[in-house]
Design a protein around this motif. Structure first.
Motif, mmCIF file in Angstrom:
data_model
loop_
_atom_site.group_PDB
_atom_site.id
_atom_site.type_symbol
_atom_site.label_atom_id
_atom_site.label_comp_id
_atom_site.label_asym_id
_atom_site.label_seq_id
_atom_site.Cartn_x
_atom_site.Cartn_y
_atom_site.Cartn_z
ATOM 1 N N THR A 51 0.852 -1.205 0.000
ATOM 2 C CA THR A 51 0.000 0.000 0.000
ATOM 3 C C THR A 51 0.878 1.243 0.000
ATOM 4 O OG1 THR A 51 -1.663 -1.200 1.275
ATOM 5 C CG2 THR A 51 -1.865 1.189 1.240
ATOM 6 N N TRP A 57 2.957 5.972 -2.982
ATOM 7 C CA TRP A 57 3.902 7.045 -3.303
ATOM 8 C C TRP A 57 4.267 7.054 -4.781
ATOM 9 C CZ3 TRP A 57 3.390 10.975 -0.611
ATOM 10 C CH2 TRP A 57 3.096 10.885 0.745
ATOM 11 N N TRP A 68 2.168 6.235 -7.253
ATOM 12 C CA TRP A 68 1.103 6.885 -8.032
ATOM 13 C C TRP A 68 0.974 8.363 -7.697
ATOM 14 C CZ3 TRP A 68 -2.265 2.879 -5.366
ATOM 15 C CH2 TRP A 68 -2.981 3.406 -4.302
ATOM 16 N N LEU A 76 1.212 10.880 -10.710
ATOM 17 C CA LEU A 76 0.084 11.764 -11.018
ATOM 18 C C LEU A 76 0.502 13.227 -11.044
ATOM 19 C CD1 LEU A 76 -2.810 9.976 -9.105
ATOM 20 C CD2 LEU A 76 -2.709 10.426 -11.553
ATOM 21 N N TRP A 130 -0.779 -2.892 -7.250
ATOM 22 C CA TRP A 130 -1.611 -2.624 -6.063
ATOM 23 C C TRP A 130 -2.796 -3.592 -6.024
ATOM 24 C CZ3 TRP A 130 -6.770 -1.450 -5.584
ATOM 25 C CH2 TRP A 130 -7.191 -1.080 -4.307
ATOM 26 N N LEU A 152 -11.232 -1.898 2.298
ATOM 27 C CA LEU A 152 -11.882 -1.012 1.330
ATOM 28 C C LEU A 152 -13.317 -1.412 0.973
ATOM 29 C CD1 LEU A 152 -8.822 -0.408 -0.989
ATOM 30 C CD2 LEU A 152 -10.008 1.333 0.319
ATOM 31 N N GLN A 181 -13.945 7.539 3.899
ATOM 32 C CA GLN A 181 -12.621 7.170 3.356
ATOM 33 C C GLN A 181 -12.764 6.007 2.381
ATOM 34 O OE1 GLN A 181 -10.488 6.682 7.108
ATOM 35 N NE2 GLN A 181 -8.732 7.663 6.162
ATOM 36 N N ILE A 241 -5.596 16.065 1.331
ATOM 37 C CA ILE A 241 -4.554 16.761 2.105
ATOM 38 C C ILE A 241 -5.178 17.513 3.289
ATOM 39 C CG2 ILE A 241 -2.747 18.561 2.002
ATOM 40 C CD1 ILE A 241 -2.033 15.942 0.521
ATOM 41 N N LEU A 243 1.012 10.677 8.252
ATOM 42 C CA LEU A 243 2.185 10.502 7.386
ATOM 43 C C LEU A 243 3.020 9.315 7.834
ATOM 44 C CD1 LEU A 243 3.516 14.033 6.465
ATOM 45 C CD2 LEU A 243 2.805 12.218 4.935
ATOM 46 N N SER A 281 1.929 6.652 9.104
ATOM 47 C CA SER A 281 1.298 5.400 8.679
ATOM 48 C C SER A 281 1.507 5.132 7.188
ATOM 49 C CB SER A 281 -0.179 5.395 9.052
ATOM 50 O OG SER A 281 -0.971 5.856 8.011
ATOM 51 N N ILE A 282 1.521 6.179 6.364
ATOM 52 C CA ILE A 282 1.671 5.936 4.916
ATOM 53 C C ILE A 282 3.153 5.873 4.520
ATOM 54 C CG2 ILE A 282 1.521 8.325 4.065
ATOM 55 C CD1 ILE A 282 -0.415 5.362 2.588
#
Ligand code: HEM
Length: 290
Positions: free
Chosen positions: A28, A33, A35, A39, A146, A160, A192, A254, A266, A268-269
């Motif tokens: 994940t 990061w 994508w 993008l 992914w 999800l 979410q 954001i 942040l 966590s990701i």
């Protein structure tokens, strides 16, 4: 193991009644990061490509003899000098300085999107196309990775996929978001799930499909694609609309991260570890010993 939510008490470490859990798997995090990075380049190079023909149409054709323009960005001479305008469904707005007519004071030029919003900043359609297509393939590959990883490690099913209980929680969730009241739990909340699911299963696939439909080389490989999307011009309009929706998602994404606690979000990701709310008083003992 990566996919297991290993609870560990952080209370001893900092004296606070909080718990760090392992929330985001390395797949994940890595794909997120890649994508996000892709993008960014796709957006800025896409705006440069759009500048080459700053009009959008519905239908299969475009040109002076057709009346199917739904969006147009341009510049015109007025009594007050050159002005930039944006016209959406026949409604014209003065967008001088940003859209249509922009640049440093005294050096303004007619261009749909301004130099600071395009890659390259100067007019160069060829380079923009190279950048755009390069990152398009990176993005497509990343989404496939992914999808496979998230099916295998259960991320889609566990985190999800919406459940009936999520629908029941939706009104409460909307009120909580409106009050900027966030619950830090292992699970994504209903909004979410809807936002991330919408991006991953609707917007990004639609972006890729409409991108492919615009490519003349696809005519021989998937001749029906163009047809079901209403023609190349309509595909281009959908592509642009999805871009606008992704930009809106990004802004809200954001803002929500800032409101929910940017350091924790942040972490966590980036590392996977996420600090959850303290357990309710009645089940503290269970949580601490987990
Ligand atoms: C184009 C840019 C971006 C897109 C499309 C995007 C999209 C997403 C999606 C779809 C997820 C859910 C991923 C999953 O569960 O598999 C996610 C999670 C997340 N993103 Fe982004 N993201 C973008 C940029 C960013 C940026 C720049 C940041 C940080 C400043 C960020 C921070 C996060 C965080 C913290 C999460 C986890 C949220 C949580 O666990 O509650 N994202 N993002």
């Amino acid at each position: 193991m990566d996919t297991v939510a290993n609870n560990r008490s952080a209370a001893e470490a900092d004296g606070k009644d909080t718990t760090l859990i392992y929330r985001q798997s390395r797949w994940t995090r890595l794909t997120h990061w890649i994508w996000a990075f892709s993008l960014f380049f796709m957006l800025l190079s896409g705006l440069q490509i759009f500048n080459a023909r700053p009009q959008l149409y519905i239908g299969k054709q475009s040109g002076f003899e057709f009346n199917n323009t739904i969006l147009q960005i341009g510049a015109e001479n007025t009594a007050n000098g050159p002005r930039g305008f944006t016209e959406i469904f026949g409604h014209r707005f003065d967008t001088t300085g940003v859209l249509g007519w922009s640049g440093l004071p005294g050096q303004e030029t007619p261009r749909a999107f301004p130099a600071w919003a395009t890659i390259p900043s100067y007019y160069d359609l060829g380079t923009a196309r190279v950048v755009h297509f390069f990152f398009a393939w990176i993005l497509t590959t990343t989404l496939l990775v992914w999808l496979i990883a998230s099916l295998v490690n259960g991320h889609i099913r566990r985190d999800l996929a919406p459940r009936v209980s999520d629908l029941r929680k939706l009104p409460r969730d909307i009120v909580d978001h409106a009050k900027l009241k966030f619950h830090h739990t292992r699970e994504y909340n209903t909004l979410q799930k809807m936002a991330y699911g919408g991006v991953l299963f609707v917007l990004l696939p639609l972006m890729i499909v409409t991108g492919l439909a615009m490519s003349p080389s696809m005519d021989s490989v998937l001749p029906w694609l163009n047809e079901i999307l209403g023609g190349r011009q309509t595909a281009r309009t959908i592509h642009f609309t999805v871009m606008v929706l992704l930009v809106l998602f990004f802004i809200v994404h954001i803002l929500m991260i800032l409101a929910a606690g940017p350091i924790n979000e942040l972490r966590s990701i980036i590392t996977g570890w996420y600090r959850t709310d303290p357990p309710a008083k009645h089940d503290q003992s269970t949580e601490r010993s987990a």
